[in-house]
Scaffold this active site. Structure first.
Site, mmCIF file in Angstrom:
data_model
loop_
_atom_site.group_PDB
_atom_site.id
_atom_site.type_symbol
_atom_site.label_atom_id
_atom_site.label_comp_id
_atom_site.label_asym_id
_atom_site.label_seq_id
_atom_site.Cartn_x
_atom_site.Cartn_y
_atom_site.Cartn_z
ATOM 1 C CB CYS A 1 -26.485 22.129 17.776
ATOM 2 S SG CYS A 1 -26.608 23.926 17.924
ATOM 3 C CG MET A 2 -26.066 15.683 18.930
ATOM 4 S SD MET A 2 -26.549 14.852 20.458
ATOM 5 C CE MET A 2 -25.176 15.247 21.526
ATOM 6 C CE1 TYR B 1 -26.709 24.659 23.592
ATOM 7 C CE2 TYR B 1 -26.176 23.422 21.596
ATOM 8 C CZ TYR B 1 -26.907 23.561 22.776
ATOM 9 O OH TYR B 1 -27.814 22.598 23.120
ATOM 10 C CG HIS C 1 -2.006 0.973 1.252
ATOM 11 N ND1 HIS C 1 -2.863 1.145 0.199
ATOM 12 C CD2 HIS C 1 -2.404 1.853 2.205
ATOM 13 C CE1 HIS C 1 -3.749 2.094 0.505
ATOM 14 N NE2 HIS C 1 -3.484 2.536 1.711
HETATM 15 C C1 LIG Z 1 -8.591 2.187 1.720
HETATM 16 C C2 LIG Z 1 -7.634 1.396 0.946
HETATM 17 C C3 LIG Z 1 -7.493 1.600 -0.431
HETATM 18 C C4 LIG Z 1 -8.203 2.695 -1.179
HETATM 19 O O1 LIG Z 1 -7.577 3.929 -0.988
HETATM 20 P P1 LIG Z 1 -8.128 5.229 -1.790
HETATM 21 O O2 LIG Z 1 -7.119 6.262 -1.517
HETATM 22 O O3 LIG Z 1 -9.458 5.539 -1.185
HETATM 23 O O4 LIG Z 1 -8.229 4.829 -3.195
HETATM 24 C C5 LIG Z 1 -6.656 0.749 -1.126
HETATM 25 N N1 LIG Z 1 -5.982 -0.233 -0.498
HETATM 26 C C6 LIG Z 1 -6.076 -0.437 0.828
HETATM 27 C C7 LIG Z 1 -5.308 -1.537 1.450
HETATM 28 C C8 LIG Z 1 -6.881 0.368 1.586
HETATM 29 O O5 LIG Z 1 -6.979 0.166 2.904
#
Ligand SMILES: *Cc1c(COP(=O)(O)O)cnc(C)c1O
Length: 378
Positions: free
Chosen positions: A315-316, A268, A169
């Site tokens: 607010c909430m 608030y 990643h």
């Molecule tokens: C969330 C995620 C993605 C997607 O990321 P984006 O930036 O939203 O495209 C891809 N691979 C993994 C492992 C993720 O956790």
């Protein structure tokens, strides 16, 4: 999610999700597309979004947690490869194996637990080995990788595990040209080579998130994993929209409109004071619905044909807008954000105003806000 219409609602254009996936498929070349549907499909609704993504040509689904994958299966999303990314020791992994859900392993404890789960389920666990190539979060670093690969080979030999994928990643793919991007790509290639030389035969190697899918063809490998782009929001705001179409429009009906004198402190803390006699409208959405409280006196919405800033604190359950002498009636629709076609702000604009990313804006819209689905697959 709730299916009753309410004072505030998130309209989700499922056709936009399908179209965005078609666009991403083109960008992906010969690679397949895993639509990331974690966190209620970034707030759009897990199952409807998943079905729309599949209709658009996604062939895999990605979630973060086991419970999300099991819900897909329980609600009939079967026969599609589905990958779980995150977990802790002791989760009931055999339920994933039984229901043909793939699991991510970046540490030895995961392989061990998945092998035990496979024995319980009576079939092999399908596993994707995760390399940490520079994100420095989950996954195995380069030093631990040979041991993970050896353990995976042993688990395959025992018939308990099938290594279906090798993955990593990106940390900075949303900053094209960031030096870490090329480094991660090179290290992933190296770690894949090591694993394949050692004897693993993965079906898919995958690395690309939305940003990499859209800007880095070398990172496609066999499968890409777009999340935010699936929902039509750009992963790289400086680079434009890439032709994506935002799927979510958040609206609320004014609950009351009133004329107040100059000098009225609003909401608030009285952080907003009317500077003249004016019409105020009360909008029935607040931080309990996922409207960021940091948006007090900052965020804009579209009401009575023009942009209006939130007047005073969010607010909430509600906030107030100042209409000046413009007229709105209780029950009239206010658009908080959407694709921008009618002049409403986009989730990206809200994110810019708040110093965050569009991901957080859409994902945090709460479960109290009903999702109303439009243009769904036939
Ligand atoms: C969330 C995620 C993605 C997607 O990321 P984006 O930036 O939203 O495209 C891809 N691979 C993994 C492992 C993720 O956790």
């Amino acid at each position: 999610m709730n299916s009753l219409n309410g004072p505030a609602q998130a309209r989700v254009d499922l056709g936009a999700i399908s179209d965005n996936i078609s666009l991403l498929r083109e960008r992906a070349g010969s690679a397949e597309v895993m639509a990331m549907v974690k966190a209620e499909a970034y707030g759009h609704g897990l199952v409807p979004a998943a079905r729309a993504a599949l209709a658009g040509g996604a062939t895999w689904l990605g979630v973060a947690k086991l419970a999300e994958a099991l819900r897909l299966r329980d609600e009939g999303v079967t026969g599609v490869r589905t990958l779980v990314g995150v977990g802790v020791p002791g989760e009931p992994w055999e339920r994933a194996v039984e229901r043909d859900v793939d699991l991510t392993a970046g540490a030895l404890w995961q392989l061990d637990e998945f092998a035990v789960a496979a024995e319980r389920a009576g079939r092999p666990a399908r596993v994707h080995l995760k390399a940490d190539t520079g994100m420095t979060r989950g996954g195995s670093g380069q030093d631990d990788w040979p041991a993970l690969v050896e353990a995976a080979l042993a688990a395959e030999a025992s018939g308990r595990v099938r290594v279906a994928g090798l993955m990593s990643h990106f940390a900075c793919a949303d900053e094209p040209g960031h030096p870490s991007v090329a480094r991660q790509l090179a290290l992933f290639t190296e770690m894949v080579e090591h694993a394949e030389k050692a004897g693993l035969r993965p079906e898919v190697r995958h690395l690309a998130n939305s940003a990499a899918t859209l800007t880095l063809p070398e990172a496609r490998f066999d499968l890409v994993r777009p999340g935010i782009a699936t929902y039509g929001l750009t992963p790289i705001p400086e680079a434009g929209t890439f032709g994506l179409r935002p799927a979510m429009t958040l609206t609320a009906d004014a609950s009351m409109v009133k004329r107040v004198p100059a000098g009225s402190g609003v909401s608030y803390g009285h952080t907003y004071t009317t500077d003249r006699e004016t019409n105020l409208a009360v909008v029935p959405a607040g931080y309990g619905d996922g409207i960021p409280r940091h948006g007090s006196n900052v965020l804009e919405v579209l009401a009575a044909g023009a942009r209006r800033r939130v007047a005073g604190r969010v607010c909430m359950d509600q906030f107030v807008i100042d209409l000046g002498d413009d007229v709105l009636a209780a029950g009239d629709e206010i658009v908080l954000f959407g694709p921008g076609d009618r002049g409403e702000p986009t989730a990206q604009e809200w994110a810019d105003a708040l110093g965050t990313i569009s991901y957080e804006i859409v994902t945090r819209i709460g479960s109290r806000v009903p999702r109303v689905y439009e243009n769904g697959p036939q």
